[in-house]
Design a protein around this motif. Structure first.
Motif, short mmCIF file in Angstrom:
data_model
loop_
_atom_site.label_atom_id
_atom_site.label_comp_id
_atom_site.label_asym_id
_atom_site.label_seq_id
_atom_site.Cartn_x
_atom_site.Cartn_y
_atom_site.Cartn_z
N ILE A 197 20.28 2.61 2.35
CA ILE A 197 21.18 1.51 1.99
C ILE A 197 20.34 0.25 1.77
O ILE A 197 19.16 0.20 2.11
CB ILE A 197 22.26 1.26 3.07
N ALA A 198 20.97 -0.74 1.16
CA ALA A 198 20.24 -1.94 0.76
C ALA A 198 19.73 -2.71 1.98
O ALA A 198 20.37 -2.74 3.03
CB ALA A 198 21.15 -2.83 -0.09
N GLU A 199 18.56 -3.32 1.82
CA GLU A 199 17.99 -4.18 2.86
C GLU A 199 19.01 -5.23 3.33
O GLU A 199 19.15 -5.52 4.50
CB GLU A 199 16.74 -4.90 2.34
N GLU A 200 19.70 -5.76 2.34
CA GLU A 200 20.69 -6.80 2.59
C GLU A 200 21.75 -6.30 3.58
O GLU A 200 22.17 -7.02 4.50
CB GLU A 200 21.35 -7.18 1.25
N GLN A 201 22.14 -5.05 3.39
CA GLN A 201 23.17 -4.46 4.24
C GLN A 201 22.64 -4.29 5.67
O GLN A 201 23.33 -4.60 6.64
CB GLN A 201 23.56 -3.09 3.66
N LEU A 202 21.40 -3.81 5.79
CA LEU A 202 20.78 -3.66 7.11
C LEU A 202 20.70 -5.01 7.81
O LEU A 202 20.99 -5.14 9.01
CB LEU A 202 19.37 -3.06 6.98
N LYS A 203 20.32 -6.01 7.05
CA LYS A 203 20.16 -7.35 7.60
C LYS A 203 21.49 -7.87 8.14
O LYS A 203 21.55 -8.43 9.24
CB LYS A 203 19.64 -8.28 6.50
N GLU A 204 22.53 -7.67 7.37
CA GLU A 204 23.86 -8.12 7.81
C GLU A 204 24.29 -7.41 9.08
O GLU A 204 25.00 -7.97 9.90
CB GLU A 204 24.88 -7.86 6.70
#
Lengths: 581, 581
Positions: free
Chosen positions: A567-574
């Motif tokens: 999954i997208a880095e952005e998603q992990l970050k969130e």
């Protein structure tokens, strides 16, 4: 609807009707100036005819149709000259007057027919095409029917279907939990339920009395032969009952399903003690479509200087009726079978009861005719029978002989998929010893009640304590299991103690349930059926994968949608997590 | 069963029967030498009597019973001297001869009665006790009944319930996906479905023709007023149909539910264009229990030097029947209402149609009697009516007046919970502009088909393209929505392009669906109903939380089981993830 009729309903009674049908081109063939198209939908197949003499252009269009093209046709129902009485629609055909191409189709990667040429991987990738095949679709239609029947039966008995949550709490016992990071509660996780166990018990505390749910459950474990990470249970619970009530109500469910779905009358649902199942079949889920029960020989074979028997904890055998003529090669095959690593036995001893009445064993050196006669009596053998005997440590040799028994059942054609032998196995042990962790685990789950008369043994002889637990077995497959639960805080706390929970751990994980038991918890118990498994037995299938619309493979992957995936880095970050691969 | 009867079934017809009942002590009272106990179970309440003269010891035990104790009693059904005809069991009582205490109970933290003294948080923590209360239990019984009726109706129309997977794939659009790390595929994640959309479309490609599922869906979003992270949909799809077929089948479903569950005959399910809904009610989910449609005044109010109107894009008003007598204070309240930040209007103009026939407005300075007469004609006002008028940017002022309209509906008692006004809203826009991302998003979802005649506008005027999309609205609440889907690869690819997907992204995420469209996809469409919402409307409730057995709070927490929670380091390690809080 775009159609006036389905492809499965027109018969000789509909002659001369003007109809419109929609569906897929199953196949087509040309014959002289005509084209014949088999058009398929969910309901059946209807033959279409196109005649150059009537409409050359339309017939030319029909010739261009490829397999799996989607069409809509209008025409008249006429009698077929060449009738196919095997099909409901086989006496008629549609003389097509207009046709609309709704969608074209590329050549499918495998044949959309009952017998396909597609391998498992290819069919998994194009599952939406595999689902077009009759056998696969029929499985899902069967599944739907069974679910409807389950609901009808339970609703009729005042059971209420209650949806329990999917986002629940991980438990320390839950090594196999799938977890779900919470965006709103960073650093915290939900877990997906391995079963709605605690919720259904709380519903009993709430007074719901009779609960059920056909519900998805989840287990993140290595997917042996026939497991799926998500599976479906018929989950049930009742209050103010005793074990006998549960057995009656759910025997009734199974009877109703067999009757209404398969038109099978179950004669008898016998009951067997767990200890008897182990003694007579070496299994807690015996296949009782055939007898071939174990015979214990310790008393008559020991002390004759045959070390294999003398050193064994248990010597047991089965009588394979009418197998005395087995060749050396066949016997070697059986020996190879039990020596396979997954069975792990060391050897097989036989006793032939020859057709002339004489007895011949592979250990004639150690046993004389009189002794072999005693064996024969134990097995109640007749001329023509073959006794297969194994020796070893009790638990192991029973399992091994159980495998051999099933193998012999297969070889002798005793495991007919159209014969159904249901069975209740009762009085399971409460605890089982786990070699890995060197402690006792709950055999069913920690909420199962011990038999009152056995509670005293919890301290002295925990392995011998019996539970109010029961399984339903059909044809050697466990299809359901349950228990009368603990409904008393003190006894539940005692159980947690014996399972190695500290008081704090128990309170932290199951405090809500322990607390609930203090606010007026009624006696209750329940059962859960593996719905996938039950459907597969009704369908006569070995694998549950064929009764699941979109199953995952042995690696837990859905190869059609390519999941799981990164999954997208952005998603992990969130989500405030990172991967540590 | 431990009981012979439930606490809800014994009546005067059962006099003198010897019965055994089980249940909870609702309350008890002493009167002379007697104790009266109201015993409760899921089915009702039955009065028990204990008499010192008959059995002093038993009566003493009865006196010791606390609220919510669980008991089993045996006794004789006798006629009550003091009958309570409001209860089905109110003419009889049980003269108890033996009693068994099945479980005691601590004093519950709040009253287990229809009207409780427990606050929301306390009841959430002890949800299993809150579920004992009649109103809460009745909601779940209603929910069960509705689910059964839905299944019966759809099964009767040859719909097949197919379970689609819960562990699916995250999409880039899926910012609100819950994700699940895979142990077997480290670094990769499943996602929980926000809906089974793509799977049900694949089932249509597979030829399943008519699919439904009552299914849990998941959305990880900030939980406004009345959302839950997991919610239940009635998810449906049909092939070889046109929009009209869907509207008919599912109007039938709603009619059947109202008839069979609430014995309400729906007279009419009107249909309204989205554009009309916005024009006449300022909302795509108008509450049509009452008229009070918007009247557009631009043509008659502009050019009279009243800057508020002259500068406004749109001047609209509603006629509040029989409100001409509203006081200054009441009008100020309305002005305050629309000025609240969540509505954000700047002012309200009124026109009174006095009972003597004269007209009086708050802008008399700018408009003479003749002009006000024209207004009155536009509103079709009668003596006694009050017109409320607002001005501003079209989209905003419509929303604002919509809020005021609903508020007036409340004030005038026009929103009776026992009146049901269903409505189809049709022809939604395909796309909506998103200010945040400065691009168009799919208003329904990317699989919705545009109206063929509007496709050409995709390039020139995307915001004007209408979709084959429809919502069902009841009493101002959207309870379901759906669309006719795209079933053509080229058109679907075009949609993805317009939604800002690159060809690669579209193929990576939805390649399986695009591919499926090339193997003979039939025309299809469907709908999904919010089941929680539908049940709450049937129950006359404002919140969906009350129709969910174990709901989560506004922070997505289940406070009863204390979830979500931290998980063991060991578990994180096995999953190859770490938290970055």
């Amino acid at each position: 609807m775009l159609r006036t009729h389905t492809c499965g309903e027109l018969t000789i009674n509909d002659l001369n009707k003007e109809v419109t049908l929609t569906g897929w081109v199953q196949k087509s063939r040309d014959l002289g100036g005509m084209t014949f198209v088999d058009m398929r939908d969910r309901y059946g197949i209807t033959q279409l005819t196109f005649n150059s003499d009537d409409n050359a252009e339309l017939r030319a269009q029909a010739r261009d149709l490829g397999r799996e093209f989607v069409i809509k046709v209008t025409g008249k129902v006429i009698e077929r000259s060449n009738k196919n009485l095997k099909m409901p629609t086989g006496e008629v055909e549609i003389k097509v007057s207009t046709m609309e191409l709704l969608n074209s189709a590329k050549l499918p990667p495998f044949l959309i027919e009952d017998e396909t040429d597609g391998g498992e991987d290819l069919r998994a990738k194009y599952r939406y095409l595999d689902l077009r095949r009759n056998p696969v679709r029929n499985n899902l239609v069967l599944r739907h029917k069974m679910a409807q029947e389950v609901r009808k039966y339970l609703d009729g008995l005042d059971f209420i279907e209650v949806e329990t949550p999917v986002l629940i709490k991980s438990t320390p016992e839950g090594a196999r939990d799938f977890v779900v990071p919470s965006r709103m509660n960073p650093g915290e996780f939900y877990a997906l339920p391995q079963s709605p166990q605690t919720f259904k018990q709380l519903l009993m505390v709430s007074g719901f009395d009779r609960y059920f749910q056909i519900v998805k459950c989840f287990r993140d474990e290595d997917l042996r032969a026939d497991r799926q990470p998500e599976f479906t249970q018929i989950d049930c619970e009742m209050a103010f009952i005793e074990q006998e009530d549960i057995l009656n109500v759910f025997e009734g469910l199974i009877r109703t399903l067999f009757k209404n779905v398969k038109d099978v009358d179950l004669i008898d649902v016998p009951r067997m003690q767990y200890s008897d199942a182990m003694r007579l079949y070496g299994s807690d889920k015996p296949d009782t479509r055939f007898e071939m029960q174990f015979v214990e020989l310790n008393d008559i074979v020991k002390g004759k200087d045959f070390p294999v028997f003398d050193n064994a904890e248990l010597v047991i055998g089965i009588n394979a009726k009418n197998c005395a003529e087995y060749t050396r090669k066949q016997l070697d095959e059986l020996t190879d079978f039990i020596k396979r690593p997954q069975i792990g036995a060391t050897g097989l001893i036989y006793l032939r009861h020859n057709s002339d009445g004489s007895l011949k064993s592979s250990v004639d050196k150690f046993y004389n005719e009189g002794e072999l006669n005693k064996w024969s009596q134990m097995f109640d053998s007749k001329p023509g029978d073959l006794m297969l005997i194994m020796a070893g440590v009790k638990d192991k040799v029973r399992k091994q002989l159980s495998e051999l028994r099933l193998e012999m059942g297969n070889r002798l054609g005793l495991r007919d998929k159209n014969v159904f032998a249901p069975l209740w196995v009762l009085d399971f042990p409460l605890l089982e010893w786990d070699e890995d962790t060197q402690r006792y685990h709950a055999m069913h789950h920690p909420f199962t009640s011990p038999k009152p008369e056995d509670i005293a043994m919890l301290d002295t002889n925990p392995g011998e304590v019996r539970a109010n637990a029961y399984d339903m077995v059909i044809n050697g497959t466990e299809i359901g299991g349950g228990s009368i639960r603990i409904h008393d805080r003190a006894l539940q706390s005692l159980m947690f103690k014996h399972l190695g929970f500290s008081v704090d751990e128990a309170q932290k994980q199951f405090g809500f349930l322990l607390d609930a038991f203090e606010y007026g918890a009624p006696p209750h118990g329940g059962i859960a059926f593996g719905f996938d498994r039950l459907v597969s037995i009704f369908a006569g299938l070995d694998s549950i994968r064929d009764v699941i619309a979109f199953p995952k493979n042995n690696s837990g992957r859905d190869v059609m949608i390519d999941s799981p995936s990164t999954i997208a880095e952005e998603q992990l970050k969130e989500l405030k997590i990172s991967t540590t691969v």
